[in-house]
Design a protein around this motif. Structure first.
Motif, PDB file in Angstrom:
ATOM      1  N   ALA A  37       0.819  -1.213   0.000  1.00  0.00           N
ATOM      2  CA  ALA A  37       0.000   0.000   0.000  1.00  0.00           C
ATOM      3  C   ALA A  37       0.851   1.260   0.000  1.00  0.00           C
ATOM      4  CB  ALA A  37      -0.927  -0.002   1.208  1.00  0.00           C
ATOM      5  N   VAL A  38       2.041   1.166   0.569  1.00  0.00           N
ATOM      6  CA  VAL A  38       2.899   2.350   0.648  1.00  0.00           C
ATOM      7  C   VAL A  38       3.245   2.881  -0.741  1.00  0.00           C
ATOM      8  CG1 VAL A  38       5.074   1.037   0.702  1.00  0.00           C
ATOM      9  CG2 VAL A  38       4.959   3.310   1.757  1.00  0.00           C
ATOM     10  N   ASP A  39       3.249   2.020  -1.749  1.00  0.00           N
ATOM     11  CA  ASP A  39       3.534   2.477  -3.109  1.00  0.00           C
ATOM     12  C   ASP A  39       2.433   3.399  -3.629  1.00  0.00           C
ATOM     13  OD1 ASP A  39       5.827   1.007  -3.029  1.00  0.00           O
ATOM     14  OD2 ASP A  39       5.124  -0.612  -4.323  1.00  0.00           O
ATOM     15  N   ILE A  40       1.181   3.129  -3.244  1.00  0.00           N
ATOM     16  CA  ILE A  40       0.061   3.980  -3.633  1.00  0.00           C
ATOM     17  C   ILE A  40       0.150   5.320  -2.902  1.00  0.00           C
ATOM     18  CG2 ILE A  40      -2.441   4.222  -3.597  1.00  0.00           C
ATOM     19  CD1 ILE A  40      -1.395   2.190  -5.636  1.00  0.00           C
ATOM     20  N   VAL A  41       0.454   5.263  -1.606  1.00  0.00           N
ATOM     21  CA  VAL A  41       0.583   6.491  -0.815  1.00  0.00           C
ATOM     22  C   VAL A  41       1.723   7.356  -1.346  1.00  0.00           C
ATOM     23  CG1 VAL A  41       1.054   7.438   1.478  1.00  0.00           C
ATOM     24  CG2 VAL A  41      -0.412   5.423   1.238  1.00  0.00           C
TER      25      VAL A  41
END
Length: 415
Positions: A111-115
């Motif tokens: 998810a950190v890639d989306i953030v």
């Protein structure tokens, strides 16, 4: 920091970040305010940390998945549909993949890639980020003109986008601030509660099965004799009842008194009653002298067997060759519809999204602008919008955020 901005966005989650970035990309000067030091706190935990970005579906399927006020989303969906969301993140450098049920995730499963992609977009677009809590809206006559933050500072803006989220996962910052701000300027906030949450059941045996996951089963939810939800998927037993993707989606169909609803699980959805009966007979033919309690190992998970034996009403010491046709028929019916009753929904703080919120009838669906206060826009979970699991709720956030952002920016051309 400037004295005045074209657009002030309150809340740096999925909807707010998209609104701020798009407003800036369309030429507006934008201030993005959030009580957290880092954007996208809730995004970081969605999809068990994998982030189910969207659902690669058409409009009909999307609207079918929206539980409340789906027609309100026609314009937002058309303005920024799933393919556009996917293209956006791919252009920000995030490779995506589509899994079962058209669910879209980052290839990295992080998810950190989306953030991080949203943060890069904000920076590249020229959005000014500031960590602060907004405590009130500034208005003049019938229009918004800025916000006041917790430190007492007034931030002037020609448009304000509220995207503060709901009440679920309050540790991420969703503590209902947006509802209070909306009500303070005359908006109606419909009663809030949990949606997409686990269910507390009345049966003690659910707790005995804590940790057991069942895959490829069908969960059916009925209100009286009417089936309101039935879907194939996965569920899990917990110390209080049941959870998992199927259960979360089913919970969004429960309105009012939970006592009006009952659940059943088809443990063998691939076999009808006759075929499952034949399967039992074949299994038992090979173990004629084995007791009933020791005869279901090929059919069920080990921990589930004592529960099924108990609920079947068949003496566990009965040899399988002595089980009557009537008893076997009741057993098959039990396997096709393992019954449970709902005591309650788990609290909204544990829910994936919040049910209820700002009344959509008071918001222009073509722009996300308030019909009560000019220059005030809404986006995301703050609105009375929620959907089943599968990436649909994030699609709502991105679509409404996009439309609110470009509409707020366009207002500057009119001034």
């Amino acid at each position: 920091m400037k004295d005045r901005y074209d657009v002030i966005v309150v809340g740096a989650g999925a909807a707010g970040s998209m609104a701020a970035g798009q407003a800036a990309a369309h030429g507006a000067s934008v201030l993005l305010l959030d009580k957290n030091a880092r954007i996208g706190r809730k995004l970081m935990i969605t999809g068990k940390g994998r982030c189910n970005v969207t659902n690669e579906c058409g409009r009909d399927r999307f609207l079918e998945a929206v539980r409340r006020n789906p027609r309100f989303l026609y314009s937002a969906f058309d303005a920024f549909p799933p393919r556009a969301v996917m293209q956006f993140f791919e252009e920000q450098g995030v490779a995506l993949k589509t899994e079962r049920g058209a669910r879209v995730f980052p290839v990295s499963d992080k998810a950190v890639d989306i953030v991080d992609a949203l943060r890069r977009f904000l920076i590249r677009s020229g959005v000014e980020l500031c960590q602060n809590r907004v405590v009130s809206l500034l208005t003049e006559a019938d229009r918004v003109c800025g916000v006041i933050t917790a430190d007492g500072t007034s931030r002037k803006g020609d448009a304000v986008v509220l995207a503060t989220g709901g009440l679920s996962y309050p540790l991420t910052g969703s503590t209902g601030d947006g509802y209070r701000l909306a009500e303070s300027v005359g908006h109606t906030v419909l009663p809030t509660g949990p949606s997409l949450t686990a269910l507390v059941t009345n049966e003690d045996w659910c707790g005995d099965l804590m940790g057991l996951s069942l895959k490829n089963v069908t969960l059916t939810l009925q209100k009286g004799k009417k089936t309101v939800f039935s879907e194939l998927g996965e569920l899990m037993f917990t110390h209080f009842g049941i959870s998992g993707p199927l259960v979360l989606s089913a919970s969004s169909y429960i309105d009012g008194d939970c006592a009006d609803y009952c659940l059943s699980v088809d443990l063998k959805p691939g076999l009808d009653h006759a075929k499952l009966d034949a399967r039992l007979l074949r299994d038992w033919e090979e173990i004629k002298n084995r007791t009933f309690s020791n005869s279901l190992g090929r059919l069920l998970p080990h921990s589930l067997i004592p529960v099924v034996v108990l609920l079947s009403g068949i003496d566990p010491k009965t040899q399988v060759n002595a089980v009557t046709r009537e008893q076997r028929s009741r057993l098959v019916s039990l396997l096709k519809a393992l019954p449970m009753t709902v005591r309650s929904l788990r609290p909204v703080e544990e829910a994936v999204v919040t049910r209820g919120g700002v009344k959509t009838a008071e918001v222009n669906p073509k722009t996300m602008e308030s019909k009560i206060v000019k220059g005030l826009y809404f986006a995301g979970e703050l609105l009375d919008l929620d959907a089943v699991t599968g990436g649909f709720n994030l699609q709502i956030a991105f679509s409404t955020g996009y439309l609110a952002g470009i509409s707020a920016a366009a207002r500057q051309d009119e001034n």
